[in-house]
Design a protein around this motif. Structure first.
Motif, PDB file in Angstrom:
ATOM      1  N   VAL A   1       0.829  -1.350  -0.077  1.00  0.00           N
ATOM      2  CA  VAL A   1      -0.160   0.130   0.110  1.00  0.00           C
ATOM      3  C   VAL A   1       0.871   1.317  -0.123  1.00  0.00           C
TER       4      VAL A   1
ATOM      5  N   SER B   1      -6.370   0.517  -8.141  1.00  0.00           N
ATOM      6  CA  SER B   1      -7.124  -0.194  -7.076  1.00  0.00           C
ATOM      7  C   SER B   1      -6.199  -1.461  -6.507  1.00  0.00           C
ATOM      8  N   ILE B   2      -6.424  -1.762  -5.151  1.00  0.00           N
ATOM      9  CA  ILE B   2      -5.868  -2.881  -4.613  1.00  0.00           C
ATOM     10  C   ILE B   2      -6.822  -3.714  -3.993  1.00  0.00           C
TER      11      ILE B   2
ATOM     12  N   ARG C   1      -8.267  -8.141  -3.550  1.00  0.00           N
ATOM     13  CA  ARG C   1      -7.847  -9.533  -3.010  1.00  0.00           C
ATOM     14  C   ARG C   1      -8.434 -10.524  -3.808  1.00  0.00           C
TER      15      ARG C   1
ATOM     16  N   VAL D   1      -3.096  -5.554  -7.762  1.00  0.00           N
ATOM     17  CA  VAL D   1      -3.302  -4.119  -8.042  1.00  0.00           C
ATOM     18  C   VAL D   1      -3.692  -4.045  -9.465  1.00  0.00           C
TER      19      VAL D   1
ATOM     20  N   THR E   1     -10.701   6.442  -1.893  1.00  0.00           N
ATOM     21  CA  THR E   1     -10.063   7.083  -3.173  1.00  0.00           C
ATOM     22  C   THR E   1      -9.515   8.584  -2.713  1.00  0.00           C
TER      23      THR E   1
ATOM     24  N   SER F   1      -6.334   1.132   7.958  1.00  0.00           N
ATOM     25  CA  SER F   1      -5.648   1.415   6.702  1.00  0.00           C
ATOM     26  C   SER F   1      -6.387   2.754   6.003  1.00  0.00           C
TER      27      SER F   1
ATOM     28  N   ASN G   1      -8.182   1.548  -2.053  1.00  0.00           N
ATOM     29  CA  ASN G   1      -7.795   0.186  -1.433  1.00  0.00           C
ATOM     30  C   ASN G   1      -8.884  -0.568  -0.635  1.00  0.00           C
ATOM     31  N   SER G   2      -9.132  -1.645  -0.996  1.00  0.00           N
ATOM     32  CA  SER G   2     -10.364  -2.462  -0.394  1.00  0.00           C
ATOM     33  C   SER G   2      -9.944  -3.595   0.513  1.00  0.00           C
TER      34      SER G   2
ATOM     35  N   VAL H   1      -2.938 -10.530  -3.699  1.00  0.00           N
ATOM     36  CA  VAL H   1      -3.288  -9.157  -3.695  1.00  0.00           C
ATOM     37  C   VAL H   1      -3.084  -8.850  -4.995  1.00  0.00           C
TER      38      VAL H   1
ATOM     39  N   PHE I   1      -7.224   6.416  -6.326  1.00  0.00           N
ATOM     40  CA  PHE I   1      -6.498   5.498  -5.631  1.00  0.00           C
ATOM     41  C   PHE I   1      -7.628   4.840  -4.806  1.00  0.00           C
TER      42      PHE I   1
ATOM     43  N   VAL J   1      -8.311   3.439   3.413  1.00  0.00           N
ATOM     44  CA  VAL J   1      -9.257   2.834   2.521  1.00  0.00           C
ATOM     45  C   VAL J   1      -9.906   3.906   1.611  1.00  0.00           C
TER      46      VAL J   1
END
Length: 438
Positions: free
Chosen positions: A280, A343-344, A346, A353, A436, A432, A305-306, A351, A303, A434
């Motif tokens: 991250v 985007s990040i 799973r 990206v 945008t 984190s 991150n989920s 992981v 950006f 998380v």
């Protein structure tokens, strides 16, 4: 004064005589150990090793015992070890991966380095279970039959490209003359990957540099001749030509830098990085670094991150270079959409990206070739944007070194998505950033 005469019982005399004989025996053994140590000191270690190997080939009834003794005071008492133990220790101490086999090809001893060559090697199993190269197995059989050392060079393509050399040395009883049966085989492996990659890197660099540098060098030569001739006193032409010459020089600099980066990555492709990297943080750093360039081009970088904090095994600098190339590529060729999204997510234990643009997209026939060196969908547009044709090739090799997977999805008119899938460790219990961000 008359001498005093002392008498001892017969049993006491026998005990004292036995004690004297024991003392003399110990003294003789110590003297012998000292003499043998002085005699063996000049011998090379390799000669002693060969003597041990030769002794191992003798029948069990004739094999001597190796006695480790010390004549120094205060050291432990002598320890008697069999040749088998010494031979096992010798094979395990070899600097290269090594296996000791019996004449039937069964693994008797395998050192720790052999596990790096053949992960499935186990003592007691046939060598064919661990080494699945027909040329090496045939060389082992031939060495058993004729008693002659064999050397084989071979390549492995799975899981990565690797070049190795196998040295098969038969061990015979007695003086090793013809007619003596082969009692054992010592198989050692030398990794030639680094050497081959250096050779290939030199060849590729010369070929690529000579091909790609030809055009900018020709342009520079032409402008220099023009400035020295017809445009000598033309200030306007001089300014225009100098600007183009500067662009060509910067292009050559980027090209050489990319070629060297690609060569370094390929050189270490067989060695997976082991450092723990905060993915991250890496992606956030790339977004922050390229945001000013995005503003200049009118492209917003989002950006999302989920999954929260996630750690991967890798090289931080290479991962930064990977995502920089993907984001820069999206801004160059998909910037007309005005937005690039990172985007990040799973996928099972991995992981993923993703870097998505909203530009014109890529035609299906071009997608399989995008990671080839110097392959461009639109050569003129690529050069106008300052591309060298090596960005996605570098991405592909970095992903391969990290044992990941690169995915490319594109629909003409709807943009393109480049995704990188890596094995990661998730930390859901931590907070984190998380969401945008621009």
């Amino acid at each position: 004064m008359a001498p005093v005469e002392t008498t001892y019982p017969e049993e006491t005399l026998r005990q004292r005589l036995a004690g004297a004989r024991w003392i003399l025996a110990v003294a003789a053994a110590g003297l012998a150990a000292t003499v043998w140590a002085d005699m063996l000191a000049p011998l090379p270690a390799a000669a002693i090793g060969l003597a041990i190997l030769a002794a191992a080939a003798l029948p069990a009834s004739r094999r001597p015992l190796v006695v480790i003794a010390s004549a120094r005071r205060g050291e432990p008492s002598p320890v008697r070890l069999g040749v088998e133990e010494r031979l096992t220790a010798l094979v395990r101490a070899l600097p290269e991966a090594a296996l000791l086999l019996d004449p039937r090809g069964t693994v008797l001893v395998a050192n720790a380095r052999a596990i790096g060559i053949a992960a499935s090697v186990r003592v007691g199993d046939p060598v064919s279970f661990a080494v699945r190269v027909p040329e090496v197995l045939e060389a082992i059989r031939a060495a058993t039959r004729d008693g002659v050392p064999h050397r084989i060079e071979f390549a492995e393509r799975v899981p990565i490209d690797r070049w190795l050399r196998a040295d098969i040395v038969p061990i015979r009883s007695g003086d090793g003359r013809e007619g003596k049966a082969t009692e054992a085989l010592l198989v050692s492996f030398v990794d030639l990957t680094q050497q081959r990659r250096v050779e290939q890197m030199r060849v590729d660099f010369i070929a690529n540099a000579s091909h790609e540098l030809r055009t900018p060098l020709a342009s520079l030569s032409g402008f220099i001749e023009t400035l020295q001739g017809p445009a000598r006193n033309d200030a306007h032409a001089r300014e225009r030509f100098l600007k183009i010459m500067g662009e060509q020089a910067r292009r050559m600099s980027r090209l050489i830098e990319d070629l060297l980066s690609l060569s370094r990555i390929e050189l270490n492709a067989h060695v997976m990085p082991e450092a723990a990297v905060d993915l991250v943080a890496v992606v956030g750093h790339v977004r922050d670094t390229l945001s000013p360039l995005g503003h200049e081009r009118g492209v917003e970088i989002g950006f999302a991150n989920s999954v929260g904090p996630v750690t991967v095994r890798g090289d931080r600098d290479e991962l930064i270079r990977l995502f920089e190339n993907l984001v820069e590529n999206a801004m160059k060729y998909g910037g007309s959409g005005g937005r690039v999204e990172i985007s990040i997510g799973r996928a099972e234990n991995d992981v993923v990206v993703g870097v998505r643009d909203f530009g014109p997209g890529i035609a299906p026939e071009h997608v399989p070739r995008l990671t080839e060196r110097f392959y461009r969908v639109d050569t003129a547009h690529s050069r106008e944007q300052g591309g060298t044709g090596l960005g996605l090739a570098i991405v592909k090799h970095i992903v391969a070194r990290h044992r990941g997977r690169l995915g490319i999805e594109s629909t003409p008119g709807e943009g393109a998505t480049f995704s990188v899938r890596l094995s990661g460790q998730f930390h859901q219990d931590e907070k984190s950033d998380v969401g945008t961000a621009a």
